[in-house]
Motif scaffolding. Structure first.
Motif, PDB file in Angstrom:
ATOM      1  N   LEU A 220     -13.124  15.866  -5.699  1.00 55.77           N
ATOM      2  CA  LEU A 220     -13.014  15.947  -7.154  1.00 55.77           C
ATOM      3  C   LEU A 220     -13.943  14.947  -7.833  1.00 55.77           C
ATOM      4  N   THR A 221     -13.971  13.713  -7.342  1.00 51.20           N
ATOM      5  CA  THR A 221     -14.834  12.709  -7.960  1.00 51.20           C
ATOM      6  C   THR A 221     -16.310  13.040  -7.744  1.00 51.20           C
ATOM      7  N   THR A 222     -16.633  13.559  -6.564  1.00 49.10           N
ATOM      8  CA  THR A 222     -18.022  13.950  -6.307  1.00 49.10           C
ATOM      9  C   THR A 222     -18.446  15.090  -7.226  1.00 49.10           C
ATOM     10  N   GLY A 223     -17.576  16.080  -7.384  1.00 49.83           N
ATOM     11  CA  GLY A 223     -17.895  17.187  -8.274  1.00 49.83           C
ATOM     12  C   GLY A 223     -18.029  16.748  -9.722  1.00 49.83           C
ATOM     13  N   ALA A 224     -17.136  15.840 -10.169  1.00 49.71           N
ATOM     14  CA  ALA A 224     -17.203  15.359 -11.549  1.00 49.71           C
ATOM     15  C   ALA A 224     -18.482  14.585 -11.809  1.00 49.71           C
ATOM     16  N   LEU A 225     -18.980  13.890 -10.785  1.00 55.49           N
ATOM     17  CA  LEU A 225     -20.232  13.140 -10.929  1.00 55.49           C
ATOM     18  C   LEU A 225     -21.451  14.052 -10.845  1.00 55.49           C
ATOM     19  N   ALA A 226     -21.374  15.064 -10.008  1.00 57.68           N
ATOM     20  CA  ALA A 226     -22.550  15.890  -9.739  1.00 57.68           C
ATOM     21  C   ALA A 226     -22.801  16.924 -10.824  1.00 57.68           C
ATOM     22  N   VAL A 227     -21.743  17.416 -11.464  1.00 59.40           N
ATOM     23  CA  VAL A 227     -21.903  18.488 -12.451  1.00 59.40           C
ATOM     24  C   VAL A 227     -22.190  17.871 -13.819  1.00 59.40           C
ATOM     25  N   PRO A 228     -23.307  18.193 -14.448  1.00 56.21           N
ATOM     26  CA  PRO A 228     -23.621  17.641 -15.770  1.00 56.21           C
ATOM     27  C   PRO A 228     -22.710  18.207 -16.851  1.00 56.21           C
ATOM     28  N   PRO A 229     -22.554  17.493 -17.966  1.00 60.47           N
ATOM     29  CA  PRO A 229     -21.621  17.958 -19.009  1.00 60.47           C
ATOM     30  C   PRO A 229     -21.957  19.328 -19.575  1.00 60.47           C
ATOM     31  N   PHE A 230     -23.250  19.682 -19.664  1.00 59.16           N
ATOM     32  CA  PHE A 230     -23.554  20.990 -20.248  1.00 59.16           C
ATOM     33  C   PHE A 230     -23.133  22.129 -19.324  1.00 59.16           C
ATOM     34  N   VAL A 231     -22.942  21.844 -18.030  1.00 62.18           N
ATOM     35  CA  VAL A 231     -22.420  22.855 -17.112  1.00 62.18           C
ATOM     36  C   VAL A 231     -20.893  22.836 -17.119  1.00 62.18           C
ATOM     37  N   SER A 232     -20.309  21.651 -16.992  1.00 55.21           N
ATOM     38  CA  SER A 232     -18.846  21.573 -16.984  1.00 55.21           C
ATOM     39  C   SER A 232     -18.272  22.049 -18.316  1.00 55.21           C
ATOM     40  N   GLY A 233     -18.994  21.795 -19.425  1.00 53.29           N
ATOM     41  CA  GLY A 233     -18.507  22.270 -20.715  1.00 53.29           C
ATOM     42  C   GLY A 233     -18.447  23.781 -20.782  1.00 53.29           C
ATOM     43  N   VAL A 234     -19.492  24.434 -20.297  1.00 55.79           N
ATOM     44  CA  VAL A 234     -19.505  25.897 -20.293  1.00 55.79           C
ATOM     45  C   VAL A 234     -18.402  26.442 -19.390  1.00 55.79           C
ATOM     46  N   VAL A 235     -18.206  25.820 -18.239  1.00 57.10           N
ATOM     47  CA  VAL A 235     -17.149  26.267 -17.313  1.00 57.10           C
ATOM     48  C   VAL A 235     -15.775  26.109 -17.955  1.00 57.10           C
ATOM     49  N   LEU A 236     -15.533  24.975 -18.606  1.00 52.48           N
ATOM     50  CA  LEU A 236     -14.241  24.762 -19.253  1.00 52.48           C
ATOM     51  C   LEU A 236     -13.989  25.803 -20.339  1.00 52.48           C
ATOM     52  N   VAL A 237     -15.014  26.126 -21.109  1.00 47.77           N
ATOM     53  CA  VAL A 237     -14.856  27.137 -22.160  1.00 47.77           C
ATOM     54  C   VAL A 237     -14.562  28.507 -21.549  1.00 47.77           C
ATOM     55  N   LEU A 238     -15.293  28.857 -20.474  1.00 47.46           N
ATOM     56  CA  LEU A 238     -15.071  30.161 -19.847  1.00 47.46           C
ATOM     57  C   LEU A 238     -13.656  30.281 -19.280  1.00 47.46           C
ATOM     58  N   VAL A 239     -13.179  29.204 -18.661  1.00 48.85           N
ATOM     59  CA  VAL A 239     -11.867  29.277 -18.004  1.00 48.85           C
ATOM     60  C   VAL A 239     -10.738  29.227 -19.025  1.00 48.85           C
ATOM     61  N   PHE A 240     -10.725  28.192 -19.863  1.00 50.37           N
ATOM     62  CA  PHE A 240      -9.566  27.951 -20.723  1.00 50.37           C
ATOM     63  C   PHE A 240      -9.615  28.701 -22.050  1.00 50.37           C
ATOM     64  N   ALA A 241     -10.822  29.030 -22.532  1.00 50.56           N
ATOM     65  CA  ALA A 241     -10.917  29.724 -23.815  1.00 50.56           C
ATOM     66  C   ALA A 241     -11.122  31.221 -23.661  1.00 50.56           C
ATOM     67  N   VAL A 242     -11.952  31.639 -22.685  1.00 49.92           N
ATOM     68  CA  VAL A 242     -12.282  33.056 -22.544  1.00 49.92           C
ATOM     69  C   VAL A 242     -11.300  33.758 -21.598  1.00 49.92           C
TER      70      VAL A 242
END
Length: 314
Positions: A135-157
């Protein structure tokens, strides 16, 4: 404590002075002329010259710098070149939204970072430690513009449980405002939470390996008591320093996150001002960011010294 603060104050003021010089100089090195941008592509030289005189852009650079600093010291930030209105009003309108986003992200950083650190250092099962590491490795490796899009797709869409963007102030509607805040705050907090968790994990493991902890364990002291009364407090001072540094990173990263989630904070204001070469707004925003970072560092040093008795107040 007062003496320590007074000793740090001159260096903090020097940093702000140097930062103001760099900000002022770098903006003048950027290609383009605000007067030309305001006049439009069809304007003649006379019109451009008149706009430069009206804005004071024809004055010597030293005089422009003195006027800018004088306005800051007196609280008169002056008008915006391109956006319109007073610079102070523009900044105050976006400051509340950015502070709200940063505070929410900081809360996520503390909660997630503490959970990552404690579980990573004390979990008995290898699969749990591996999960925390992943989890910590993924949080460090994924940039915010990618994690932001993923969060929107999962929780909003896909799930439709949270709004994809925008803002409702927590002061006007706390329940609705919290829903709008969750995704951008989480997106902004993930990298800092991972860093904090790794530092805290290493600190707890180091303390747990000390001889006095082993002696207490042999004497029958419960592991939970050792963790919360000894290991965690002794591991906190360097983590507090790191948390102060990460607060500055959160303020800087808020610019990108605000763009992803259409959050109407200082990030959107900075983007508009940069695109239009609005010197007063950009200068004040950058210096505000540096000032907040310096203040956070001063506060962090005081908290660090309060937590660590080895640091003397002289």
């Amino acid at each position: 404590m007062r003496g320590h603060l007074l000793r740090r104050l001159p260096s903090a003021l020097l940093i702000l002075f140097i930062a103001s010089l760099l900000i002022f100089a770098v903006l003048r090195l950027v290609p383009g002329d605000p007067a030309t941008s305001l006049a439009g592509p069809d304007a003649g030289p006379a019109t451009v010259a008149a706009i430069r005189d009206r804005l004071g852009l024809g004055d010597p650079l030293a005089l422009q710098y003195v006027h800018w600093i004088g306005g800051l010291l007196t609280g008169d930030l002056g008008p915006s070149y391109a956006i319109g209105g007073q610079t102070a009003d523009l900044i105050s309108d976006g400051l509340g939204a950015t502070v709200e986003l940063t505070a929410g992200a900081l809360l996520f950083v503390v909660v997630l970072g503490t959970a990552f650190g404690v579980l990573g250092a004390t979990a008995r099962h290898a699969w749990m430690r591996g999960t925390v590491r992943a989890l910590t490795t993924g949080a460090l490796a994924v940039p915010p513009f990618v994690s932001g899009v993923v969060l929107v797709l999962v929780f909003a869409v896909l799930l439709g449980v949270l709004p994809p963007g925008g803002r409702v102030s927590l002061l006007t509607a706390p329940d609705i405002g919290a829903q709008y805040l969750l995704l951008p705050a989480l997106c902004l907090a993930l990298p800092s939470a991972a860093i904090l968790g790794r530092y805290l994990k290493d600190g707890i493991e180091h303390v747990l390996a000390e001889d006095y902890v082993r002696t207490a364990t042999a004497a029958g002291v419960r592991p939970r008591r050792l963790l919360w009364r000894h290991a965690l407090p002794n591991a906190l001072p360097p983590v507090i320093t790191l948390l102060g540094m990460q607060t500055g990173q959160l303020l800087g990263g808020a610019v990108l996150v605000e763009a992803i989630f259409a959050w109407p904070g200082l990030g959107q204001l900075a983007e508009q001002a940069l695109n239009r070469r609005d010197y007063p707004v950009v200068q004040d925003l950058l210096l505000l960011l540096v000032t907040v970072f310096v203040l956070v560092q001063l506060t962090t040093d005081l908290v660090h010294a309060w937590l660590d008795p080895r640091i003397r107040w002289e």
